[in-house]
Design a protein around this motif. Sequence first.
Motif, PDB file in Angstrom:
ATOM      1  N   LEU A 271       0.828  -1.203   0.000  1.00 58.90           N
ATOM      2  CA  LEU A 271       0.000   0.000   0.000  1.00 58.90           C
ATOM      3  C   LEU A 271       0.866   1.259   0.000  1.00 58.90           C
ATOM      4  CD1 LEU A 271      -2.689   1.433   0.242  1.00 58.90           C
ATOM      5  CD2 LEU A 271      -2.619   1.076   2.711  1.00 58.90           C
ATOM      6  N   LEU A 272       1.837   1.295   0.900  1.00 57.81           N
ATOM      7  CA  LEU A 272       2.699   2.471   0.973  1.00 57.81           C
ATOM      8  C   LEU A 272       3.467   2.680  -0.333  1.00 57.81           C
ATOM      9  CD1 LEU A 272       4.117   2.143   4.592  1.00 57.81           C
ATOM     10  CD2 LEU A 272       2.833   4.077   3.672  1.00 57.81           C
ATOM     11  N   ARG A 273       3.892   1.583  -0.909  1.00 63.71           N
ATOM     12  CA  ARG A 273       4.652   1.697  -2.146  1.00 63.71           C
ATOM     13  C   ARG A 273       3.776   2.296  -3.249  1.00 63.71           C
ATOM     14  NH1 ARG A 273       6.614  -3.212  -2.318  1.00 63.71           N
ATOM     15  NH2 ARG A 273       8.639  -2.757  -1.404  1.00 63.71           N
ATOM     16  N   ARG A 274       2.535   1.828  -3.314  1.00 66.05           N
ATOM     17  CA  ARG A 274       1.631   2.365  -4.337  1.00 66.05           C
ATOM     18  C   ARG A 274       1.369   3.848  -4.137  1.00 66.05           C
ATOM     19  NH1 ARG A 274      -3.259  -1.967  -4.803  1.00 66.05           N
ATOM     20  NH2 ARG A 274      -1.958  -3.737  -5.404  1.00 66.05           N
ATOM     21  N   VAL A 275       1.136   4.214  -2.894  1.00 69.33           N
ATOM     22  CA  VAL A 275       0.886   5.625  -2.611  1.00 69.33           C
ATOM     23  C   VAL A 275       2.073   6.464  -3.066  1.00 69.33           C
ATOM     24  CG1 VAL A 275       0.659   7.313  -0.745  1.00 69.33           C
ATOM     25  CG2 VAL A 275      -0.699   5.215  -0.695  1.00 69.33           C
ATOM     26  N   SER A 276       3.252   5.986  -2.738  1.00 67.52           N
ATOM     27  CA  SER A 276       4.441   6.734  -3.116  1.00 67.52           C
ATOM     28  C   SER A 276       4.616   6.790  -4.630  1.00 67.52           C
ATOM     29  CB  SER A 276       5.678   6.082  -2.476  1.00 67.52           C
ATOM     30  OG  SER A 276       6.856   6.679  -2.974  1.00 67.52           O
ATOM     31  N   GLU A 277       4.421   5.662  -5.282  1.00 69.25           N
ATOM     32  CA  GLU A 277       4.600   5.646  -6.740  1.00 69.25           C
ATOM     33  C   GLU A 277       3.617   6.579  -7.428  1.00 69.25           C
ATOM     34  OE1 GLU A 277       4.248   1.497  -7.571  1.00 69.25           O
ATOM     35  OE2 GLU A 277       6.390   1.092  -7.200  1.00 69.25           O
ATOM     36  N   ARG A 278       2.396   6.556  -6.934  1.00 67.24           N
ATOM     37  CA  ARG A 278       1.393   7.433  -7.519  1.00 67.24           C
ATOM     38  C   ARG A 278       1.781   8.899  -7.346  1.00 67.24           C
ATOM     39  NH1 ARG A 278      -4.853   6.712  -5.782  1.00 67.24           N
ATOM     40  NH2 ARG A 278      -4.570   4.604  -6.550  1.00 67.24           N
ATOM     41  N   ALA A 279       2.282   9.214  -6.155  1.00 69.42           N
ATOM     42  CA  ALA A 279       2.678  10.604  -5.894  1.00 69.42           C
ATOM     43  C   ALA A 279       3.847  11.018  -6.784  1.00 69.42           C
ATOM     44  CB  ALA A 279       3.058  10.768  -4.417  1.00 69.42           C
ATOM     45  N   VAL A 280       4.730  10.080  -7.047  1.00 67.28           N
ATOM     46  CA  VAL A 280       5.854  10.390  -7.924  1.00 67.28           C
ATOM     47  C   VAL A 280       5.335  10.661  -9.345  1.00 67.28           C
ATOM     48  CG1 VAL A 280       7.934   9.480  -9.020  1.00 67.28           C
ATOM     49  CG2 VAL A 280       7.574   9.140  -6.571  1.00 67.28           C
ATOM     50  N   GLU A 281       4.435   9.780  -9.799  1.00 65.50           N
ATOM     51  CA  GLU A 281       3.883   9.956 -11.150  1.00 65.50           C
ATOM     52  C   GLU A 281       3.209  11.310 -11.310  1.00 65.50           C
ATOM     53  OE1 GLU A 281       1.254   6.691 -11.808  1.00 65.50           O
ATOM     54  OE2 GLU A 281       2.880   5.212 -11.559  1.00 65.50           O
ATOM     55  N   ARG A 282       2.468  11.681 -10.299  1.00 65.13           N
ATOM     56  CA  ARG A 282       1.746  12.949 -10.353  1.00 65.13           C
ATOM     57  C   ARG A 282       2.638  14.172 -10.194  1.00 65.13           C
ATOM     58  NH1 ARG A 282      -2.613  11.614  -5.846  1.00 65.13           N
ATOM     59  NH2 ARG A 282      -4.308  10.798  -7.122  1.00 65.13           N
ATOM     60  N   GLY A 283       3.838  13.955  -9.778  1.00 65.21           N
ATOM     61  CA  GLY A 283       4.703  15.088  -9.517  1.00 65.21           C
ATOM     62  C   GLY A 283       4.567  15.638  -8.105  1.00 65.21           C
ATOM     63  N   GLU A 284       3.778  14.954  -7.263  1.00 63.96           N
ATOM     64  CA  GLU A 284       3.655  15.432  -5.877  1.00 63.96           C
ATOM     65  C   GLU A 284       4.972  15.201  -5.126  1.00 63.96           C
ATOM     66  OE1 GLU A 284       0.512  13.609  -3.664  1.00 63.96           O
ATOM     67  OE2 GLU A 284       0.956  14.747  -1.834  1.00 63.96           O
ATOM     68  N   PHE A 285       5.594  14.044  -5.384  1.00 63.92           N
ATOM     69  CA  PHE A 285       6.915  13.764  -4.810  1.00 63.92           C
ATOM     70  C   PHE A 285       7.970  13.961  -5.881  1.00 63.92           C
ATOM     71  CE2 PHE A 285       5.454  10.459  -1.386  1.00 63.92           C
ATOM     72  CZ  PHE A 285       4.826  11.479  -0.698  1.00 63.92           C
ATOM     73  N   GLN A 286       9.096  14.542  -5.461  1.00 65.59           N
ATOM     74  CA  GLN A 286      10.193  14.747  -6.400  1.00 65.59           C
ATOM     75  C   GLN A 286      11.164  13.568  -6.414  1.00 65.59           C
ATOM     76  OE1 GLN A 286      10.264  17.505  -8.389  1.00 65.59           O
ATOM     77  NE2 GLN A 286       8.272  17.914  -7.448  1.00 65.59           N
ATOM     78  N   SER A 287      11.087  12.702  -5.367  1.00 64.83           N
ATOM     79  CA  SER A 287      12.033  11.581  -5.349  1.00 64.83           C
ATOM     80  C   SER A 287      11.349  10.306  -4.859  1.00 64.83           C
ATOM     81  CB  SER A 287      13.248  11.929  -4.486  1.00 64.83           C
ATOM     82  OG  SER A 287      12.843  12.528  -3.276  1.00 64.83           O
ATOM     83  N   ASP A 288      12.051   9.213  -5.025  1.00 67.31           N
ATOM     84  CA  ASP A 288      11.377   7.915  -4.915  1.00 67.31           C
ATOM     85  C   ASP A 288      11.853   7.036  -3.757  1.00 67.31           C
ATOM     86  OD1 ASP A 288      13.883   7.254  -5.706  1.00 67.31           O
ATOM     87  OD2 ASP A 288      13.233   5.762  -7.187  1.00 67.31           O
ATOM     88  N   GLU A 289      12.509   7.636  -2.749  1.00 74.10           N
ATOM     89  CA  GLU A 289      12.996   6.801  -1.644  1.00 74.10           C
ATOM     90  C   GLU A 289      11.876   5.960  -1.018  1.00 74.10           C
ATOM     91  OE1 GLU A 289      13.925   9.934  -1.961  1.00 74.10           O
ATOM     92  OE2 GLU A 289      16.114  10.073  -1.714  1.00 74.10           O
ATOM     93  N   LEU A 290      10.704   6.548  -0.879  1.00 70.65           N
ATOM     94  CA  LEU A 290       9.616   5.812  -0.243  1.00 70.65           C
ATOM     95  C   LEU A 290       9.122   4.657  -1.098  1.00 70.65           C
ATOM     96  CD1 LEU A 290       6.899   7.695   1.762  1.00 70.65           C
ATOM     97  CD2 LEU A 290       8.891   6.398   2.498  1.00 70.65           C
TER      98      LEU A 290
END
Lengths: 216, 216
Positions: free
Chosen positions: B148-167
């Motif tokens: 679940l956490l991984r999906r949330v993070s990946e989605r945020a990266v795709e959207r540009g909400e997160f700038q990096s992918d450590e999570l």
Amino acid sequence: MATRLKRKPAISRARSEEQRQAKLEAILAAALDVFVEKGFSDARLEDVAARAGVAKGTIYLYVASKEALFEAMVHAGLAVPIETVEQKILALDLPAEATLRMLFAFLRQEVLGTQRKQIVGLILSEAGRFPEIAAVYHREVLSRGMRLLRRVSERAVERGEFQSDELSRFPQLAIAPGVLALVWTNLFGHIEPLDVEDMFEAHVALLMRALKGPPA
Amino acid sequence: MATRLKRKPAISRARSEEQRQAKLEAILAAALDVFVEKGFSDARLEDVAARAGVAKGTIYLYVASKEALFEAMVHAGLAVPIETVEQKILALDLPAEATLRMLFAFLRQEVLGTQRKQIVGLILSEAGRFPEIAAVYHREVLSRGMRLLRRVSERAVERGEFQSDELSRFPQLAIAPGVLALVWTNLFGHIEPLDVEDMFEAHVALLMRALKGPPA
DNA sequence: CGTGCTAATGACTGGACGGTCAGTCAGATG
DNA sequence: CATCTGACTGACCGTCCAGTCATTAGCACG
């Protein structure tokens, strides 16, 4: 009597003292193995004795009870040079980032990479039922570690290396991944291994970006 | 025989079924208390029986052994609506920050604030000696949580909400403070309390600043 | 009310183990 | 060499407890 006490011990103690120490260490090492494997309650003193190469009764010449054996073992294992590390780090006076990297390297090499990891694992397992152990561990390890981290953070804030003070308020956040790594590798490492080195690296990177960046 | 099986059970089972369920629940609840207090090995089935208001032998009409009782109790306690939470969160499709705050609120209220906290504590204590329990917990809770956490993070990266992918690479970093909070409050809470709510808040703040900020 | 059935009981068993202590023996002493 | 000493041994004791099973209680049914 005075002569006896002075002469004989001078010889036989000198010899016996080494042996005594060696035997105690053998017993403590054996105890660690058995306690780690079985947990406190299921560990059998006969197994400890067998592994240490002594008879069960001999253990009672060195420690007073099973519980005392457990505590002695934890104490011996906790002769961690944490104080040394503490002073070295404060004396070196490196930037906070370098300090944190040193701490995580220390954690990986001196704890996760050695049997100290198992001692800590044992503490996590049993401390709930041994308030005494919990208190000793808190006093000798945790509170020192937290104080060290807090100082490092405060110093970095004063110098302007950090823009914000979350770590000064919750030094726990810095070592949380260390705790997780310990628990994870102990319990689930064989099901889903964790790349501890990479994770620590990612953690420090995140932490530095957050702390050095502009305050919220 | 067919008649007997159809008629009598229809009545007496209906009644007995409730009672049976209620009694099983009483036994499992009692078992939780006793196991939490004493640990697996030192827990006495007579105490469980007494606390559940039944005789020792009765326990064996519901579970096959002490170990089976422990496993049944963990299973019952793990009836966490994690799947529901999972789907709700993915369906809501909130920004990652809001999602993380929801998760930590859930953690505080539904785990740390209830007796589930004790079940998890028990798992941390005993899983080393119960590979079966470790595997079940990993399969039913951990791997789902990480996914679940991984999906949330990946989605945020795709959207540009997160700038990096450590999570995305180490979702463990997101819940590490949760694990620490659990361990700390269980073992050292009475020596040095931890303000879990504030710590979670600081953690999310740090995480967001690091992930939303410019990539390293 | 008697009959038959299942659920529940708790005294009991068998084995395990922490802790003890009478006895052994290697090595020191004179 | 005879004596002494105390570190070490391991058989033993008392206790504890998981799991069993002969007995009893509770209840449906005719």
